[in-house]
Write an enzyme that holds these catalytic residues in place. Structure first.
Site, PDB file in Angstrom:
ATOM      1  N   HIS A  88       0.823  -1.211   0.000  1.00  0.00           N
ATOM      2  CA  HIS A  88       0.000   0.000   0.000  1.00  0.00           C
ATOM      3  C   HIS A  88       0.859   1.263   0.000  1.00  0.00           C
ATOM      4  CE1 HIS A  88      -3.475  -2.462   0.777  1.00  0.00           C
ATOM      5  NE2 HIS A  88      -3.014  -2.877   1.920  1.00  0.00           N
ATOM      6  N   HIS A 113       5.282   6.856   6.741  1.00  0.00           N
ATOM      7  CA  HIS A 113       5.043   6.288   5.408  1.00  0.00           C
ATOM      8  C   HIS A 113       4.615   7.413   4.476  1.00  0.00           C
ATOM      9  CE1 HIS A 113       1.141   6.209   7.500  1.00  0.00           C
ATOM     10  NE2 HIS A 113       0.705   6.629   6.330  1.00  0.00           N
ATOM     11  N   HIS A 115       2.451   8.969   0.832  1.00  0.00           N
ATOM     12  CA  HIS A 115       1.361   8.908  -0.148  1.00  0.00           C
ATOM     13  C   HIS A 115       1.672   9.876  -1.286  1.00  0.00           C
ATOM     14  CE1 HIS A 115      -1.454   6.987   2.785  1.00  0.00           C
ATOM     15  NE2 HIS A 115      -0.799   7.725   3.659  1.00  0.00           N
ATOM     16  N   GLU A 119      -2.507  13.204   0.645  1.00  0.00           N
ATOM     17  CA  GLU A 119      -3.920  12.895   0.879  1.00  0.00           C
ATOM     18  C   GLU A 119      -4.655  14.171   1.268  1.00  0.00           C
ATOM     19  OE1 GLU A 119      -3.690   9.283   3.528  1.00  0.00           O
ATOM     20  OE2 GLU A 119      -4.652   8.481   1.720  1.00  0.00           O
ATOM     21  N   HIS A 132       3.366  10.734   6.440  1.00  0.00           N
ATOM     22  CA  HIS A 132       2.550  10.648   7.656  1.00  0.00           C
ATOM     23  C   HIS A 132       3.387  10.028   8.773  1.00  0.00           C
ATOM     24  CE1 HIS A 132      -1.560  10.641   5.392  1.00  0.00           C
ATOM     25  NE2 HIS A 132      -1.130  11.857   5.644  1.00  0.00           N
ATOM     26  N   THR A 200      -6.410   6.977   7.327  1.00  0.00           N
ATOM     27  CA  THR A 200      -6.851   7.147   5.931  1.00  0.00           C
ATOM     28  C   THR A 200      -6.872   5.818   5.180  1.00  0.00           C
ATOM     29  OG1 THR A 200      -4.628   7.570   5.109  1.00  0.00           O
ATOM     30  CG2 THR A 200      -5.896   9.477   5.870  1.00  0.00           C
TER      31      THR A 200
HETATM   32 ZN   LIG Z   1      -0.920   7.718   5.670  1.00  0.00          ZN
END
Ligand SMILES: [Zn+2]
Length: 250
Positions: A88, A113, A115, A119, A132, A200
């Protein structure tokens, strides 16, 4: 023995790491297991559909309430790199990474991690990426710090992680020879937005305190592309703000 230790580490750390072994195939960012379906994929994921304080949100800067917010006191320290491609995201185990003190509460860093794109949005605009930083206090309450990354100068600290970025999904990879100084990832200005939200990713658990740093940091076009090659779009769609108050540092 070494294998067993790795297994313990990766199952102990919050959510994302353990999700590789347990349920990495059970949700996705598109298709029949995409975000619109998360709430129906499992009873445990129901909050994704029925929650009233879901993340991420689009932060309307003009509606944010200006406040004397308590300072973010980062007590981060360098860690030997443990990195995982969990299907992910790219995940860095940071349970030895120190803590954040906010409003006389101490939150231990667990992991961070990434994204792409970010987000969270501000005034409808998403950054190229977000990191995050997931924390937990001794009552088990979660706090996530969001750090925007936009294309610009190369990011030296990020480079240490990117050098050994696992291209394939798999277990946590330890790189004891690489020391990542987490504090060096942060921007100089620690002004922030603050509001309540959720994880999230499934199970979309609520009562998560969100701290979104106003100042972005940069990464090079090449660094951005390296991540996007693995994860071109691992961002949940924006969720309704609803009745939530968004505070912003004066
Ligand atoms: Zn995250």
């Amino acid at each position: 023995m070494r294998h067993r230790k790795l297994l313990l580490v990766s199952t102990f750390i919050l959510f994302t790491s353990s999700s590789y072994a347990k349920d990495h195939a059970h949700w996705a960012y598109e298709g029949s297991m995409g975000p619109e379906k998360w709430g129906k994929l499992s009873e445990e994921f129901a909050t994704c559909a029925i929650g009233k304080q879901q993340s991420p949100i689009d932060i309307p800067s003009d509606k944010a309430v200006q406040k004397d917010l308590p300072p973010l006191q980062f007590g981060y320290q360098p860690i030997p790199l443990g990195v995982q491609n969990n299907g992910h995201t790219i995940y860095v185990a940071a349970d030895k990474g120190g803590k954040l003190t906010l409003d006389q509460q101490s939150y231990s860093l667990a992991q961070f991690h990434f994204h792409a794109p970010s987000e969270e949005a501000v005034d409808g605009k998403r950054a190229d990426m977000v990191a995050h930083f997931v924390h937990k206090n001794d009552k088990g309450e979660l706090l996530v710090v969001a750090l925007f990354l936009n294309q610009g100068a190369a990011n030296g600290e990020l480079d240490k992680i990117w050098q050994v970025l696992p291209k394939q999904e798999g277990e946590l990879q330890q790189h004891a020879e690489i020391s990542v100084d987490i504090a060096k990832l942060l921007p100089e200005s620690k002004q922030y937005y603050s509001f309540m939200g959720s994880l999230t990713t499934p199970p979309c658990t609520e009562s998560v305190k969100w701290v979104v740093l106003k100042s972005p940091v940069t990464l090079s076009a090449e660094q951005l592309k390296t991540f996007q090659t693995l994860y071109p779009h691992n961002a949940r769609p924006l969720q309704p703000v609803g009745e939530r108050e968004i505070a912003v540092s004066k």
